[in-house]
Each structure stands twice: as structure tokens, then as C-alpha cells.
Design an enzyme around this catalytic site. Structure first.
Site, PDB file in Angstrom:
ATOM      1  N   GLY A  47       0.858  -1.178   0.000  1.00 65.80           N
ATOM      2  CA  GLY A  47       0.000   0.000   0.000  1.00 65.80           C
ATOM      3  C   GLY A  47       0.888   1.221   0.000  1.00 65.80           C
ATOM      4  O   GLY A  47       1.836   1.291  -0.775  1.00 65.80           O
ATOM      5  N   GLU A  48       0.605   2.123   0.875  1.00 73.00           N
ATOM      6  CA  GLU A  48       1.405   3.355   0.962  1.00 73.00           C
ATOM      7  C   GLU A  48       1.842   3.473   2.408  1.00 73.00           C
ATOM      8  O   GLU A  48       1.020   3.627   3.311  1.00 73.00           O
ATOM      9  CB  GLU A  48       0.547   4.519   0.488  1.00 73.00           C
ATOM     10  CG  GLU A  48       1.340   5.623  -0.171  1.00 73.00           C
ATOM     11  CD  GLU A  48       2.129   6.431   0.830  1.00 73.00           C
ATOM     12  OE1 GLU A  48       3.333   6.684   0.593  1.00 73.00           O
ATOM     13  OE2 GLU A  48       1.566   6.774   1.881  1.00 73.00           O
ATOM     14  N   SER A  49       3.159   3.386   2.627  1.00 75.33           N
ATOM     15  CA  SER A  49       3.631   3.208   3.999  1.00 75.33           C
ATOM     16  C   SER A  49       3.338   4.418   4.897  1.00 75.33           C
ATOM     17  O   SER A  49       3.076   4.250   6.086  1.00 75.33           O
ATOM     18  CB  SER A  49       5.120   2.867   4.016  1.00 75.33           C
ATOM     19  OG  SER A  49       5.861   3.827   3.319  1.00 75.33           O
ATOM     20  N   CYS A  79       5.931  -5.541   0.423  1.00 76.13           N
ATOM     21  CA  CYS A  79       6.112  -4.183  -0.100  1.00 76.13           C
ATOM     22  C   CYS A  79       6.007  -3.132   1.014  1.00 76.13           C
ATOM     23  O   CYS A  79       6.890  -3.080   1.857  1.00 76.13           O
ATOM     24  CB  CYS A  79       5.150  -3.944  -1.259  1.00 76.13           C
ATOM     25  SG  CYS A  79       5.741  -2.643  -2.345  1.00 76.13           S
ATOM     26  N   ARG A  99      12.438   3.289   0.780  1.00 73.98           N
ATOM     27  CA  ARG A  99      11.191   3.397   0.002  1.00 73.98           C
ATOM     28  C   ARG A  99      11.491   3.727  -1.459  1.00 73.98           C
ATOM     29  O   ARG A  99      12.456   4.426  -1.743  1.00 73.98           O
ATOM     30  CB  ARG A  99      10.315   4.505   0.557  1.00 73.98           C
ATOM     31  CG  ARG A  99       9.786   4.245   1.924  1.00 73.98           C
ATOM     32  CD  ARG A  99       8.884   5.388   2.341  1.00 73.98           C
ATOM     33  NE  ARG A  99       7.719   5.487   1.485  1.00 73.98           N
ATOM     34  CZ  ARG A  99       6.885   6.521   1.477  1.00 73.98           C
ATOM     35  NH1 ARG A  99       7.070   7.538   2.267  1.00 73.98           N
ATOM     36  NH2 ARG A  99       5.839   6.525   0.669  1.00 73.98           N
ATOM     37  N   ILE A 132       6.170  -3.099  -7.387  1.00 75.40           N
ATOM     38  CA  ILE A 132       5.421  -1.872  -7.704  1.00 75.40           C
ATOM     39  C   ILE A 132       5.904  -0.763  -6.757  1.00 75.40           C
ATOM     40  O   ILE A 132       5.624  -0.816  -5.560  1.00 75.40           O
ATOM     41  CB  ILE A 132       3.899  -2.088  -7.541  1.00 75.40           C
ATOM     42  CG1 ILE A 132       3.431  -3.277  -8.388  1.00 75.40           C
ATOM     43  CG2 ILE A 132       3.137  -0.812  -7.905  1.00 75.40           C
ATOM     44  CD1 ILE A 132       2.021  -3.748  -8.090  1.00 75.40           C
ATOM     45  N   ARG A 133       6.645   0.190  -7.325  1.00 80.70           N
ATOM     46  CA  ARG A 133       7.252   1.254  -6.488  1.00 80.70           C
ATOM     47  C   ARG A 133       7.817   0.653  -5.195  1.00 80.70           C
ATOM     48  O   ARG A 133       7.519   1.101  -4.086  1.00 80.70           O
ATOM     49  CB  ARG A 133       6.242   2.362  -6.195  1.00 80.70           C
ATOM     50  CG  ARG A 133       6.043   3.292  -7.388  1.00 80.70           C
ATOM     51  CD  ARG A 133       5.051   4.396  -7.110  1.00 80.70           C
ATOM     52  NE  ARG A 133       3.697   3.922  -7.248  1.00 80.70           N
ATOM     53  CZ  ARG A 133       3.074   3.738  -8.404  1.00 80.70           C
ATOM     54  NH1 ARG A 133       3.683   4.018  -9.538  1.00 80.70           N
ATOM     55  NH2 ARG A 133       1.852   3.294  -8.456  1.00 80.70           N
ATOM     56  N   HIS A 168       4.920  -8.291  -4.693  1.00 81.96           N
ATOM     57  CA  HIS A 168       3.502  -8.574  -4.421  1.00 81.96           C
ATOM     58  C   HIS A 168       3.136 -10.002  -4.833  1.00 81.96           C
ATOM     59  O   HIS A 168       2.665 -10.208  -5.959  1.00 81.96           O
ATOM     60  CB  HIS A 168       2.624  -7.585  -5.201  1.00 81.96           C
ATOM     61  CG  HIS A 168       2.625  -6.218  -4.634  1.00 81.96           C
ATOM     62  ND1 HIS A 168       1.697  -5.801  -3.706  1.00 81.96           N
ATOM     63  CD2 HIS A 168       3.454  -5.181  -4.841  1.00 81.96           C
ATOM     64  CE1 HIS A 168       1.950  -4.558  -3.376  1.00 81.96           C
ATOM     65  NE2 HIS A 168       3.010  -4.151  -4.046  1.00 81.96           N
ATOM     66  N   GLU A 170       0.669 -11.685  -3.928  1.00 83.93           N
ATOM     67  CA  GLU A 170      -0.782 -11.909  -3.865  1.00 83.93           C
ATOM     68  C   GLU A 170      -1.509 -11.599  -5.171  1.00 83.93           C
ATOM     69  O   GLU A 170      -2.694 -11.872  -5.284  1.00 83.93           O
ATOM     70  CB  GLU A 170      -1.379 -11.078  -2.714  1.00 83.93           C
ATOM     71  CG  GLU A 170      -1.507  -9.583  -2.941  1.00 83.93           C
ATOM     72  CD  GLU A 170      -0.183  -8.814  -2.851  1.00 83.93           C
ATOM     73  OE1 GLU A 170       0.878  -9.443  -2.674  1.00 83.93           O
ATOM     74  OE2 GLU A 170      -0.230  -7.583  -2.987  1.00 83.93           O
TER      75      GLU A 170
END
Ligand code: GLN
Length: 201
Positions: A47-49, A79, A99, A132-133, A168, A170
Site C-alpha cells: 500500500g502506501e507506507s 512491499c 522506500r 510496484i514502487r 507482491h 498476492e
């Protein structure tokens, strides 16, 4: 049945839930500390940490999460979940994540990785890892096992029953990392196999 909590403050927690249910585990959404009661294992998703950290703070979840993990509950962080496990966040793994480490231009990419994680992986195809990023592990202590790296930077690390990956699993149909988690949870529930009598003497 093995109950696996999936931290669901933000990010792609639903995809983890689907993998876990496919494996016959029960996925439980974790949004507050009461949701951690009686868990056999835990997933911290991507997600977005920064957003995830704020959510953890808002819900007062940092200490309850630390307590669950320090009590030995197996964990899979993916991630942003890897970032949450580092020293600057929940401080559950002796490492520091960087990050968006692969750069903004390289927003996402795929790699095939061999993960030495036991029988489920031995002699089977490599993991198709989608980044992903993604972060990487910038620096880590000696207790950390590096399972896989990209360009010399660790992207899959383990300490005991805490597994953190920068990609990822999943979203690709890969279920071996979740299977590892469910198996670790089951092993912990049954406890160590007693030593045969002649060895115990
Ligand atoms: N770039 C995100 C962060 O720094 C992590 C990306 C992800 O979880 N896919 O929080």
C-alpha cells in the site's frame, strides 16, 4: 482452522484474503487491536507506507501489533508491509528499508526469484515477483537472512517466522509464501515434536 489476520487500514488487503481462503485458512480483517486476539498468523500488505503508519498511529495499533509479533506469531509483510516491519516503523526486523528504492522511472517491473523457503519451493519454479514502487532493504543486522536480492539489494528477508518481501505475491496466483505462513502457524500451534526417548536422555 488457521486464522490469519490481514492488516486492513489501507492497501491491497483483499487480494491477500483471497489467497489465504484458497489455502483453507480463515482471513480476518484487522482494523483495531481487538481484531488481533487469537490470531495464528498476520499479513501486513502493500500500500502506501506513510498512510499505513498514520492509520496504525490513529488506531493505537503499534504496540498491540508489536506484542503479537514478539509473542512469536508468524508474519508476512509485502512491499509497504516490509517497510512497516523495519526499525523506523514497527521495529520488528533488524533492518532499514528504503522506500521507492528502484527509482520513480522504474515504477514497476517483474523478476523471477528463487526463494529458499523450504519444501514448497524446492525443485519448483521460481517466484514471479511483481515489484510496484518497491522498497529494498538498505541495511540489516546479522540475524537477518537474505533470501533473494535484485541488483545486489535484498528484496526478500527473513528472521525466524517473520518474512518480508518487497514484491507482491498476492496478485500473480503465487500462493507459496502464504502457504509458508499458514504452515508456520500450524507448526507453532502443535509445538515442537518431542524428542525420541533415547535422544532425551
Ligand atoms: N511505494 C510504497 C511506499 O513507499 C510501497 C508500494 C507498495 O506497497 N506497492 O509506501
Amino acid at each position: 482452522m488457521t486464522v490469519v489476520g490481514v492488516l486492513a487500514l489501507q492497501g491491497d488487503f483483499e487480494a491477500h484474503g483471497r489467497v489465504l481462503e484458497r489455502l483453507g485458512a480463515q482471513a480476518r480483517v484487522v482494523r483495531e487491536s481487538a481484531d488481533l486476539d487469537g490470531l495464528d498468523a498476520l499479513v501486513i500488505p502493500g500500500g502506501e507506507s506513510t498512510t499505513m503508519s498514520l492509520g496504525i498511529e490513529r488506531e493505537g495499533l503499534a504496540e498491540p501489533l508489536r506484542a503479537v509479533v514478539r509473542a512469536g506469531t508468524p508474519v508476512l509483510g509485502t512491499c509497504a508491509g516490509l517497510i512497516m516491519l523495519d526499525r523506523d516503523h514497527l521495529d520488528l526486523l533488524d533492518m532499514r528499508a528504503r522506500r521507492n528504492a528502484f527509482g520513480r522511472q522504474v515504477a514497476s517491473f517483474e523478476e523471477e526469484l528463487d526463494l529458499p523457503l523450504g519444501d514448497a519451493f524446492a525443485g519448483s519454479p521460481p517466484v514471479r515477483a511483481v515489484f510496484i514502487r518497491a522498497p529494498w532493504v538498505e541495511e540489516h543486522g546479522e540475524v537477518i537472512d537474505v533470501l533473494a536480492s535484485v541488483d545486489g539489494h535484498p528484496v526478500a528477508v527473513r528472521h525466524g517466522d517473520i518474512l518480508a518481501v518487497a514484491f507482491h505475491p498476492e496478485i500473480t496466483g503465487e500462493d507459496r509464501l502464504h502457504r509458508w505462513l499458514v504452515e508456520r502457524a500450524a507448526a507453532r500451534r502443535t509445538g515442537p515434536t518431542p524428542a525420541p526417548a533415547h535422544e532425551a536422555a
